[in-house]
Design an enzyme around this catalytic site. Structure first.
Site, PDB file in Angstrom:
ATOM      1  N   TYR A 176      -1.944  -1.113  36.547  1.00  0.00           N
ATOM      2  CA  TYR A 176      -1.588  -0.179  35.476  1.00  0.00           C
ATOM      3  C   TYR A 176      -1.123   1.168  36.038  1.00  0.00           C
ATOM      4  O   TYR A 176      -0.036   1.648  35.744  1.00  0.00           O
ATOM      5  CB  TYR A 176      -2.818   0.119  34.605  1.00  0.00           C
ATOM      6  CG  TYR A 176      -3.223  -0.945  33.635  1.00  0.00           C
ATOM      7  CD1 TYR A 176      -2.871  -0.843  32.300  1.00  0.00           C
ATOM      8  CD2 TYR A 176      -4.011  -2.020  34.025  1.00  0.00           C
ATOM      9  CE1 TYR A 176      -3.271  -1.790  31.375  1.00  0.00           C
ATOM     10  CE2 TYR A 176      -4.418  -2.974  33.114  1.00  0.00           C
ATOM     11  CZ  TYR A 176      -4.052  -2.856  31.788  1.00  0.00           C
ATOM     12  OH  TYR A 176      -4.457  -3.794  30.897  1.00  0.00           O
ATOM     13  N   ILE A 177      -2.022   1.793  36.809  1.00  0.00           N
ATOM     14  CA  ILE A 177      -1.779   3.186  37.206  1.00  0.00           C
ATOM     15  C   ILE A 177      -0.568   3.262  38.122  1.00  0.00           C
ATOM     16  O   ILE A 177       0.278   4.155  37.985  1.00  0.00           O
ATOM     17  CB  ILE A 177      -3.050   3.784  37.858  1.00  0.00           C
ATOM     18  CG1 ILE A 177      -4.180   3.818  36.810  1.00  0.00           C
ATOM     19  CG2 ILE A 177      -2.783   5.170  38.407  1.00  0.00           C
ATOM     20  CD1 ILE A 177      -5.520   4.315  37.332  1.00  0.00           C
ATOM     21  N   ARG A 197      -0.249  -5.124  47.969  1.00  0.00           N
ATOM     22  CA  ARG A 197      -0.771  -6.044  49.000  1.00  0.00           C
ATOM     23  C   ARG A 197      -0.290  -7.482  48.815  1.00  0.00           C
ATOM     24  O   ARG A 197      -0.352  -8.278  49.744  1.00  0.00           O
ATOM     25  CB  ARG A 197      -2.291  -5.991  49.035  1.00  0.00           C
ATOM     26  CG  ARG A 197      -2.975  -6.478  47.772  1.00  0.00           C
ATOM     27  CD  ARG A 197      -4.481  -6.473  47.958  1.00  0.00           C
ATOM     28  NE  ARG A 197      -5.176  -6.791  46.730  1.00  0.00           N
ATOM     29  CZ  ARG A 197      -6.497  -6.807  46.624  1.00  0.00           C
ATOM     30  NH1 ARG A 197      -7.249  -6.513  47.651  1.00  0.00           N
ATOM     31  NH2 ARG A 197      -7.064  -7.107  45.473  1.00  0.00           N
ATOM     32  N   ARG A 203      -1.233  -8.201  37.384  1.00  0.00           N
ATOM     33  CA  ARG A 203      -1.899  -9.491  37.210  1.00  0.00           C
ATOM     34  C   ARG A 203      -2.516  -9.566  35.815  1.00  0.00           C
ATOM     35  O   ARG A 203      -3.111  -8.596  35.356  1.00  0.00           O
ATOM     36  CB  ARG A 203      -3.017  -9.589  38.268  1.00  0.00           C
ATOM     37  CG  ARG A 203      -3.413 -10.952  38.657  1.00  0.00           C
ATOM     38  CD  ARG A 203      -4.506 -10.863  39.713  1.00  0.00           C
ATOM     39  NE  ARG A 203      -4.040 -10.444  41.019  1.00  0.00           N
ATOM     40  CZ  ARG A 203      -3.406 -11.225  41.890  1.00  0.00           C
ATOM     41  NH1 ARG A 203      -3.159 -12.466  41.584  1.00  0.00           N
ATOM     42  NH2 ARG A 203      -3.035 -10.758  43.070  1.00  0.00           N
ATOM     43  N   THR A 310     -10.381   2.277  27.092  1.00  0.00           N
ATOM     44  CA  THR A 310     -11.057   3.237  26.212  1.00  0.00           C
ATOM     45  C   THR A 310     -11.493   2.637  24.866  1.00  0.00           C
ATOM     46  O   THR A 310     -12.659   2.789  24.477  1.00  0.00           O
ATOM     47  CB  THR A 310     -10.126   4.448  25.965  1.00  0.00           C
ATOM     48  OG1 THR A 310      -9.896   5.075  27.214  1.00  0.00           O
ATOM     49  CG2 THR A 310     -10.722   5.428  24.982  1.00  0.00           C
ATOM     50  N   HIS A 435      15.681  -4.079   8.986  1.00  0.00           N
ATOM     51  CA  HIS A 435      16.913  -3.990   9.769  1.00  0.00           C
ATOM     52  C   HIS A 435      17.525  -2.600   9.650  1.00  0.00           C
ATOM     53  O   HIS A 435      17.522  -2.044   8.555  1.00  0.00           O
ATOM     54  CB  HIS A 435      17.906  -5.054   9.259  1.00  0.00           C
ATOM     55  CG  HIS A 435      19.158  -5.106  10.050  1.00  0.00           C
ATOM     56  ND1 HIS A 435      19.197  -5.611  11.338  1.00  0.00           N
ATOM     57  CD2 HIS A 435      20.420  -4.697   9.758  1.00  0.00           C
ATOM     58  CE1 HIS A 435      20.429  -5.522  11.793  1.00  0.00           C
ATOM     59  NE2 HIS A 435      21.197  -4.973  10.866  1.00  0.00           N
ATOM     60  N   GLU A 440      12.210  -6.210  14.437  1.00  0.00           N
ATOM     61  CA  GLU A 440      12.620  -7.341  13.589  1.00  0.00           C
ATOM     62  C   GLU A 440      12.757  -8.619  14.414  1.00  0.00           C
ATOM     63  O   GLU A 440      12.674  -9.733  13.882  1.00  0.00           O
ATOM     64  CB  GLU A 440      13.914  -7.039  12.831  1.00  0.00           C
ATOM     65  CG  GLU A 440      15.151  -6.915  13.688  1.00  0.00           C
ATOM     66  CD  GLU A 440      16.410  -6.609  12.860  1.00  0.00           C
ATOM     67  OE1 GLU A 440      16.636  -7.296  11.852  1.00  0.00           O
ATOM     68  OE2 GLU A 440      17.148  -5.687  13.239  1.00  0.00           O
TER      69      GLU A 440
HETATM   70  P1  NDP Z   1      -5.651  -2.329  38.352  1.00  0.00           P
HETATM   71  O1  NDP Z   1      -6.866  -3.166  38.365  1.00  0.00           O
HETATM   72  O2  NDP Z   1      -4.764  -2.332  37.175  1.00  0.00           O
HETATM   73  O3  NDP Z   1      -4.748  -2.708  39.604  1.00  0.00           O
HETATM   74  C1  NDP Z   1      -5.227  -2.595  40.901  1.00  0.00           C
HETATM   75  C2  NDP Z   1      -4.112  -2.952  41.850  1.00  0.00           C
HETATM   76  O4  NDP Z   1      -4.498  -2.643  43.170  1.00  0.00           O
HETATM   77  C3  NDP Z   1      -3.779  -4.434  41.838  1.00  0.00           C
HETATM   78  O5  NDP Z   1      -2.408  -4.580  42.086  1.00  0.00           O
HETATM   79  C4  NDP Z   1      -4.615  -4.962  42.993  1.00  0.00           C
HETATM   80  O6  NDP Z   1      -4.080  -6.100  43.578  1.00  0.00           O
HETATM   81  C5  NDP Z   1      -4.509  -3.831  43.973  1.00  0.00           C
HETATM   82  N1  NDP Z   1      -5.665  -3.701  44.858  1.00  0.00           N
HETATM   83  C6  NDP Z   1      -6.962  -3.861  44.563  1.00  0.00           C
HETATM   84  N2  NDP Z   1      -7.740  -3.575  45.635  1.00  0.00           N
HETATM   85  C7  NDP Z   1      -6.890  -3.229  46.636  1.00  0.00           C
HETATM   86  C8  NDP Z   1      -7.080  -2.814  47.973  1.00  0.00           C
HETATM   87  N3  NDP Z   1      -8.286  -2.717  48.505  1.00  0.00           N
HETATM   88  N4  NDP Z   1      -5.976  -2.535  48.700  1.00  0.00           N
HETATM   89  C9  NDP Z   1      -4.744  -2.613  48.164  1.00  0.00           C
HETATM   90  N5  NDP Z   1      -4.505  -3.004  46.905  1.00  0.00           N
HETATM   91  C10 NDP Z   1      -5.575  -3.306  46.152  1.00  0.00           C
HETATM   92  O7  NDP Z   1      -6.185  -0.858  38.721  1.00  0.00           O
HETATM   93  P2  NDP Z   1      -5.645   0.594  38.398  1.00  0.00           P
HETATM   94  O8  NDP Z   1      -6.252   1.450  39.446  1.00  0.00           O
HETATM   95  O9  NDP Z   1      -4.169   0.611  38.228  1.00  0.00           O
HETATM   96  O10 NDP Z   1      -6.307   0.924  37.007  1.00  0.00           O
HETATM   97  C11 NDP Z   1      -7.720   0.818  36.853  1.00  0.00           C
HETATM   98  C12 NDP Z   1      -8.073   0.365  35.476  1.00  0.00           C
HETATM   99  O11 NDP Z   1      -7.876   1.421  34.569  1.00  0.00           O
HETATM  100  C13 NDP Z   1      -7.209  -0.780  34.944  1.00  0.00           C
HETATM  101  O12 NDP Z   1      -7.717  -2.031  35.301  1.00  0.00           O
HETATM  102  C14 NDP Z   1      -7.232  -0.551  33.476  1.00  0.00           C
HETATM  103  O13 NDP Z   1      -8.296  -1.263  32.936  1.00  0.00           O
HETATM  104  C15 NDP Z   1      -7.442   0.939  33.328  1.00  0.00           C
HETATM  105  N6  NDP Z   1      -6.166   1.585  32.948  1.00  0.00           N
HETATM  106  C16 NDP Z   1      -5.581   1.255  31.772  1.00  0.00           C
HETATM  107  C17 NDP Z   1      -4.397   1.843  31.382  1.00  0.00           C
HETATM  108  C18 NDP Z   1      -3.775   1.452  30.091  1.00  0.00           C
HETATM  109  O14 NDP Z   1      -4.453   0.889  29.249  1.00  0.00           O
HETATM  110  N7  NDP Z   1      -2.475   1.698  29.887  1.00  0.00           N
HETATM  111  C19 NDP Z   1      -3.726   2.830  32.225  1.00  0.00           C
HETATM  112  C20 NDP Z   1      -4.406   3.087  33.456  1.00  0.00           C
HETATM  113  C21 NDP Z   1      -5.577   2.474  33.793  1.00  0.00           C
HETATM  114  P3  NDP Z   1      -4.487  -7.573  43.070  1.00  0.00           P
HETATM  115  O15 NDP Z   1      -3.750  -7.798  41.782  1.00  0.00           O
HETATM  116  O16 NDP Z   1      -4.017  -8.419  44.196  1.00  0.00           O
HETATM  117  O17 NDP Z   1      -5.968  -7.574  42.906  1.00  0.00           O
END
Ligand code: NDP
Length: 446
Positions: A176-177, A197, A203, A310, A435, A440
C-alpha cells in the site's frame, strides 16, 4: 473499587471509539496517549496521506486543463505550503478528537501507560491506576529492517515533515504505502524508483488490476526494480545516499523510504507482567470478542494484526464497548472488507479476486470493462481504467468487484454493499445506468 471501569492504552482510531462508546454507555473511562490523540490514521497515516494525494493530483489536472481551454502559464508547486497546511489540518483534527473524548467525560492522560498486572497500569509519571477492564489499542509502527545505514532511511512517518522534496527517492516495498507514495512523489516531480523483493506488487489484490497499475506507473516514468533487496545505505560522494543492492545495480538517491509492513507496538508495554500471550509477529492474540489470554485485558486494531485498516479497528472498538459496557454483544464480521490503494490512479477491491474465486469455487465467470474515461480522452491522456466483476457461475452471485481508475475507491464503496448483500449479476444488469459516468460500466458488463 477500581479507579476506572475501563482504561484504554492508545488514542488511535480503535481506542478512541472504544473509550467514547463505553463512556456513552455509562462507564468511567480513562485513556492514555503518549504522542498525539488521533493515532496513526489521523496524525501520520490515512488523513495526511489522502491530503497529499489530492495535492499530487493537481499535477495531472493542471496539465490536462489546457485541452479544456484553460491557460495556466505560471504553474509552480510549493511543497512547504502543502506540508504546513496538511499539518495544520492534522492539528485541527487532533483537537476535534480530544474534544470528543472530553465531551464524553473520558479522562485523558497525555503520557505513556504500561501494564503492571491484569487490572493495573502505571503512567510515565509514576502514578499507578486500576481498572476493571483494560483495552490495548497501541497500534503498529513501520518496520525498519536491520541493515547497515538504515538510520539514513525514513518511514512514512517522516514523509509528512520533509524540509524539501527529494529530487530522487528510492521506495522499498510493493504494498500500500510504497505504491501510494510512489504516485505522490512522482506527481510532485521526484524521480521515483520502487524496489521490491519479489516481482509481486500489492499481494492480495486482483492480478489484472495490479498489472494495470504497473503498466500505467511505468508509462508515467516510475522506475521499478523487482527481485532486488537492499544491502546497505551510505552517504554518497557528492550528495545524497548510495543504495547498494543485490539483484540490481547501486542507485543514488536523496531519500530512501521503507514501506515494508508495520509491526505491533508491544515493546515495553508490560505484556509479560500482565501475562499476555503474543503471536509470532509479536501481535497480541485475541479471541472473537477481542479478549486476550488475560480475561480482564482486551485489544483492538493494528496491535492485534488482524486486518490493518482504520475502519476495522473502529468496528472492533465499537464491538468491544457495546459488548462489555452496553449489554449489546456483537462481533466484527471480517467477510468482504472493501479496501483501496490511493495510487495514481487509485485501485480498489472487495470480495474474492479472480484467482481466489477460481481456486475456491467451482464455476467462475469474470466480466471486465477496459475503457478510457471520457475526461482522459479529451485530455489526450492515454490511461485506461479496468473494472472487473467476479461471479460465481452456478448461483450468478457477485463474489468480487475490482477496479482501477479515477475515483475507484469512491465508486467501489457502493459496489461493496451489493457484494456484501450477496446480490447477483442479474441485479446489476437490471439496474439502469447513470450516463455519462465511469461507474455505469458496473451495470453494463455483458
Ligand atoms: P504492506 O503489507 O502493504 O506491504 C509490505 C510490502 O513490503 C510487501 O510488498 C512485502 O512483500 C514487502 N516486504 C515485507 N517485508 C519485507 C522486508 N523485510 N524486506 C523487503 N520487503 C519486504 O505494508 P505497508 O507498509 O505498505 O502498509 C502497512 C499496512 O498499512 C498495510 O498492510 C495496510 O493494512 C495499511 N495501509 C492501508 C492503506 C489503505 O488502506 N489505503 C494505506 C497505507 C497502509 P511481500 O508481498 O513479498 O510480502
Amino acid at each position: 473499587m477500581a479507579d476506572f471501569d475501563l482504561f484504554v492504552i492508545g488514542a488511535g482510531s480503535g481506542g478512541v471509539r472504544a473509550a467514547r462508546v463505553a463512556a456513552n454507555h455509562g462507564a468511567r473511562v480513562a485513556i492514555a496517549e503518549e504522542h498525539k490523540v488521533g493515532g496513526t490514521c489521523v496524525i501520520r497515516g490515512c488523513v495526511p496521506k489522502k491530503l497529499l494525494v489530492y495535492g499530487a493530483h493537481f499535477a495531472e489536472d493542471l496539465n490536462d486543463a489546457a485541452m479544456f481551454g484553460w491557460d495556466i502559464t505560471q504553474c509552480r508547486f510549493d511543497w512547504p505550503v502543502l506540508r504546513d497546511n496538511v499539518l495544520a489540518e492534522v492539528s485541527r483534527l487532533e483537537g476535534a478528537y480530544t474534544e470528543t473524548l472530553t465531551n464524553h467525560d473520558v479522562e485523558i492522560f497525555h503520557e505513556r501507560a504500561v501494564l503492571t498486572a491484569p487490572n493495573s497500569v502505571q503512567l510515565a509519571s509514576g502514578r499507578g491506576l486500576t481498572a476493571d477492564k483494560i483495552l490495548i489499542a497501541t497500534g503498529a509502527r513501520p518496520l525498519m529492517p536491520e541493515m547497515p545505514g538504515i538510520e539514513h532511511a525514513i518511514s512514512s512517518n517522516e514523509t509528512f515533515h520533509l524540509d524539501e522534496l527529494p529530487e530522487r527517492i528510492v521506495i522499498v516495498g510493493g504494498g500500500y504505502i510504497a505504491n501510494e507514495f510512489a504516485g505522490i512523489f512522482h506527481q510532485f516531480g521526484s524521480q521515483v524508483t520502487l524496489v521490491n523483493r519479489t516481482d509481486t506488487l500489492l499481494r492480495g489484490y486482483d492480478q489484472q488490476i495490479v498489472d494495470r497499475l504497473l503498466q500505467i506507473s511505468l508509462k508515467k516514468g516510475i522506475d521499478f526494480k523487482f527481485n532486488a533487496t537492499i544491502e546497505r545505505i551510505e552517504p554518497a560522494d557528492n550528495r545524497g545516499l548510495r543504495v547498494t543492492m543485490t539483484g540490481c545495480d547501486d542507485i543514488e538517491a536523496d531519500q530512501v523510504l521503507f514501506a515494508v509492513g508495520r509491526r505491533p507496538n508491544v515493546e515495553n508495554l508490560g505484556c509479560e507482567a500482565a501475562g499476555l500471550e503474543l503471536g509470532e509477529k509479536n501481535q497480541i492474540k485475541v479471541d472473537d470478542d477481542n479478549r486476550t489470554s488475560v480475561p480482564s485485558i482486551f485489544a483492538v486494531g493494528d496491535v492485534t494484526d488482524r486486518v490493518q485498516l482504520t475502519p476495522v479497528a473502529i468496528r472492533e472498538g465499537q464491538a468491544f464497548a457495546d459488548s462489555f459496557f452496553g449489554n449489546k454483544p456483537r462481533q466484527v464480521d471480517y467477510d468482504c472488507i472493501p479496501s483501496a490503494v490511493f495510487s495514481h490512479p487509485p485501485l480498489a477491491g472487495v470480495g474474492l479476486t479472480e484467482g481466489q474465486a477460481r481456486n475456491r469455487l467451482g464455476a467462475v465467470k469474470c466480466y471486465t470493462s477496459d475503457f478510457r474515461p471520457m475526461k482522459n480522452v479529451l485530455a489526450g491522456r492515454n490511461e485506461r481504467s479496468l473494472y472487473k466483476l467476479v461471479v460465481e457461475g452456478d448461483s450468478d452471485r457477485i463474489v468480487g468487484v475490482h477496479m482501477i481508475g479515477p475515483d475507484a475507491p469512491e465508486i467501489l464503496q457502493a459496489a461493496a454493499v451489493a457484494v456484501k448483500a450477496r446480490l447477483k449479476k442479474s441485479d446489476f444488469d437490471a439496474t439502469v445506468a447513470i450516463h455519462p459516468t465511469m461507474s455505469e460500466e458496473l451495470v453494463l458488463m455483458r
